[in-house]
Design an enzyme around this catalytic site. Structure first.
Site, short mmCIF file in Angstrom:
data_model
loop_
_atom_site.label_atom_id
_atom_site.label_comp_id
_atom_site.label_asym_id
_atom_site.label_seq_id
_atom_site.Cartn_x
_atom_site.Cartn_y
_atom_site.Cartn_z
N CYS A 2 0.87 -1.17 0.00
CA CYS A 2 0.00 0.00 0.00
C CYS A 2 0.91 1.22 0.00
CB CYS A 2 -0.98 -0.03 1.16
SG CYS A 2 -0.22 -0.08 2.80
N ARG B 239 -2.25 -0.93 5.50
CA ARG B 239 -3.42 -1.43 4.78
C ARG B 239 -3.10 -2.76 4.09
NH1 ARG B 239 -4.87 3.68 1.18
NH2 ARG B 239 -2.66 4.10 1.52
#
Lengths: 275, 97
Positions: free
Chosen positions: A233, A238
């Site tokens: 990410c 994430r």
């Protein structure tokens, strides 16, 4: 490994508060969330101050991780249940991190702080003190961590899963939209990466979608089960969420998290970028 | 950093000649709602960011020019609003049903 081994729901947590052998850990980047009220008995890990090396861009080395967990009162035999804000991004990062250092029994609370708050469940402001332990970490398991050279070498051959939002993938914005858009690195994505935003794996209340929904999601987006996988990410939290989904919930093998992620890749001289 | 900075408050230090700021507050029953989860969705309804409102019910995003949807979720209810943002300050309100 199945969903029940790695994920507990909020009811389970509420029923197991105070039970010996279980340590609840809130992981946030915004540590003020914990200070404003946390699950009773939960200890705090600050993603930046506690989990990142203070000098180099890296996670803590083995000795520092042992010292951190010892000071927080976590034993090797404890079941560690992680939860946090931002739809469990940072808790998922901590889950991956505990796995790197070989913690035996670690789980995520499905939905994190958000689900707990939306349900109106009790939060405590009481200080939490646990007696110090002598935590022993394993040598880092690098089979779940990707570095930049491997990412470059994987273009066109492995599943490169970019879990950022479509606008970050396309280069329209450089960071999640709750942050100022002033960044030094180039915009875009690693060539041949497929964009499967982390958010597609979660419901609006922050809980994970069902195994059936998740399996369908990745299959439809061009995920190739015959290939090894690297998720990335912007800074690696994430992508930890997606790493958790792919490896821990769906049981896919050879899945790595590239925690250098776009902040590193987008700053490298001479590497290919697609936009 | 990926966690949200403190919501609301001064715009000092934010360059409104380059940033597309979307900010406002969440309301319910005539009062601001603290601790509401506000999501910014792009033109295809895909998640872009999420913040939690301040004690004064405020939220702030740094986006890009274009059409965006705000969705708010709190124990009191849900609400949403679509807006067209331009470079500079874009202010709005989301009311929970």
């Amino acid at each position: 490994m199945s969903r029940n081994d790695v994920l507990v729901n909020v009811d389970w947590v509420q029923e197991h508060l105070g039970q010996p052998g279980i340590v609840f850990v809130e992981v946030d980047e915004d540590a003020s969330a914990y200070d404003g009220g946390h699950i009773e008995g939960a200890v705090k890990l600050d993603w930046k101050k506690d989990l990142q090396d203070p000098l180099r861009r890296d996670y803590l080395d083995k000795t520092a991780f042992e010292a951190l967990l010892s000071s927080k009162g976590v034993s090797n035999d404890d079941t560690v249940v992680l939860y946090g804000g931002n739809n469990n991004w940072f808790a998922a990062y901590a889950y991956w991190y505990f796995k790197i250092y070989g913690h035996r029994d670690v789980k995520l609370m499905d939905g994190g702080r958000k689900k707990w708050e939306l349900d109106g469940r009790p939060l405590s402001k009481d200080a939490v003190e646990r007696p110090a332990t002598q935590y022993q970490a394993s040598e880092p398991d690098l089979s779940i961590r990707a570095f930049r050279d491997e990412v470059v070498a994987s273009i066109g051959s492995k599943n490169l899963v970019d879990v950022r939002s479509p606008d970050e993938f396309s280069g329209k914005i450089l960071a999640p939209a709750h942050l100022p858009q002033e960044q030094s690195q180039r915009a875009g994505h690693v060539p041949t990466a497929i964009n499967i935003p982390w958010s597609k794996a979660a419901n609006e209340d922050g809980t994970f979608k069902s195994d059936e929904e998740l399996a369908k999601l990745y299959a439809e987006q061009g995920f190739d089960d015959s290939r090894p996988t690297i998720a990335y990410c912007r800074i690696g939290e994430r992508s930890s969420h997606t790493w958790f989904v792919l490896r821990e919930l769906l049981g896919k093998t050879d899945v790595k998290n590239y925690d250098g992620s776009w902040v590193e890749y987008g700053s490298l001289v001479g590497v290919p970028i697609e936009k | 950093m990926c966690g949200a900075p403190k919501q609301g408050g001064s715009l000092a230090g934010i360059d409104l000649s380059t940033q597309t700021v979307i900010q406002g507050s969440v309301w319910h029953d005539g009062a601001p709602v603290a601790g509401a989860y506000v999501r910014l969705l792009d033109g295809t309804d895909e998640f872009t960011a999420e913040v939690v409102t301040s004690p004064e019910g405020e939220f702030r995003f740094f986006a890009a020019p274009g059409t965006w949807k705000l969705r708010a979720l709190a124990p009191a209810g849900k609400g949403q609003r679509v807006l067209d943002a331009e470079v500079g300050l874009n202010e709005t309100t989301v009311v929970l049903d």
